[in-house]
Design a protein around this motif. Structure first.
Motif, PDB file in Angstrom:
ATOM      1  N   CYS A  17      38.273  43.265  34.622  1.00 26.05           N
ATOM      2  CA  CYS A  17      39.494  43.665  35.325  1.00 26.05           C
ATOM      3  C   CYS A  17      39.440  45.104  35.807  1.00 26.05           C
ATOM      4  O   CYS A  17      40.021  45.438  36.845  1.00 26.05           O
ATOM      5  N   THR A  20      37.918  45.432  39.176  1.00 20.84           N
ATOM      6  CA  THR A  20      38.626  44.624  40.161  1.00 20.84           C
ATOM      7  C   THR A  20      39.896  45.303  40.656  1.00 20.84           C
ATOM      8  O   THR A  20      40.307  45.086  41.786  1.00 20.84           O
ATOM      9  N   CYS A  21      40.501  46.127  39.852  1.00 18.90           N
ATOM     10  CA  CYS A  21      41.781  46.754  40.212  1.00 18.90           C
ATOM     11  C   CYS A  21      41.598  47.728  41.380  1.00 18.90           C
ATOM     12  O   CYS A  21      40.847  48.702  41.265  1.00 18.90           O
ATOM     13  N   PRO A  22      42.296  47.472  42.491  1.00 24.43           N
ATOM     14  CA  PRO A  22      42.128  48.329  43.671  1.00 24.43           C
ATOM     15  C   PRO A  22      42.754  49.723  43.544  1.00 24.43           C
ATOM     16  O   PRO A  22      42.448  50.609  44.329  1.00 24.43           O
ATOM     17  N   CYS A  43      49.194  43.242  42.434  1.00 30.36           N
ATOM     18  CA  CYS A  43      48.401  42.443  43.369  1.00 30.36           C
ATOM     19  C   CYS A  43      47.831  41.168  42.742  1.00 30.36           C
ATOM     20  O   CYS A  43      47.499  40.223  43.441  1.00 30.36           O
ATOM     21  N   ALA A  45      44.938  40.855  41.189  1.00 30.85           N
ATOM     22  CA  ALA A  45      43.471  40.799  41.180  1.00 30.85           C
ATOM     23  C   ALA A  45      42.922  40.715  39.755  1.00 30.85           C
ATOM     24  O   ALA A  45      41.984  39.965  39.485  1.00 30.85           O
ATOM     25  N   CYS A  46      43.515  41.436  38.837  1.00 29.55           N
ATOM     26  CA  CYS A  46      43.033  41.443  37.458  1.00 29.55           C
ATOM     27  C   CYS A  46      43.295  40.108  36.770  1.00 29.55           C
ATOM     28  O   CYS A  46      42.492  39.649  35.958  1.00 29.55           O
ATOM     29  N   ALA A  48      43.264  37.179  38.164  1.00 33.21           N
ATOM     30  CA  ALA A  48      42.242  36.260  38.639  1.00 33.21           C
ATOM     31  C   ALA A  48      40.864  36.592  38.072  1.00 33.21           C
ATOM     32  O   ALA A  48      40.045  35.701  37.849  1.00 33.21           O
ATOM     33  N   ALA A  49      40.600  37.866  37.820  1.00 32.85           N
ATOM     34  CA  ALA A  49      39.280  38.294  37.355  1.00 32.85           C
ATOM     35  C   ALA A  49      39.037  38.067  35.864  1.00 32.85           C
ATOM     36  O   ALA A  49      37.895  37.943  35.436  1.00 32.85           O
TER      37      ALA A  49
END
Length: 57
Positions: A17, A20-22, A43, A45-46, A48-49
């Motif tokens: 994660c 992955t975190c933008p 968002c 993203a974490c 999903a990751a």
């Protein structure tokens, strides 16, 4: 959506994660992921990751 939350009992400390975190809102603390809620942009993203589903929103 909501801020990401880590279940520390499930987190295995793989750091998937973190990269992955933008917005770099996730750091490792005592071998577990920790989300900075003030920086989180919700968002997902974490979520999903994470290979063990330790992060939820």
């Amino acid at each position: 959506m909501a801020k990401a939350v880590v279940d520390k009992d499930v987190c295995v400390g793989c750091e998937a994660c973190v990269g992955t975190c933008p917005v770099s809102a996730i750091a490792m603390n005592d071998g577990k992921a920790q989300v900075d809620a003030d920086s989180c942009v919700e968002c997902g993203a974490c979520v999903a990751a994470c290979p063990v589903s330790a992060i939820s929103q």
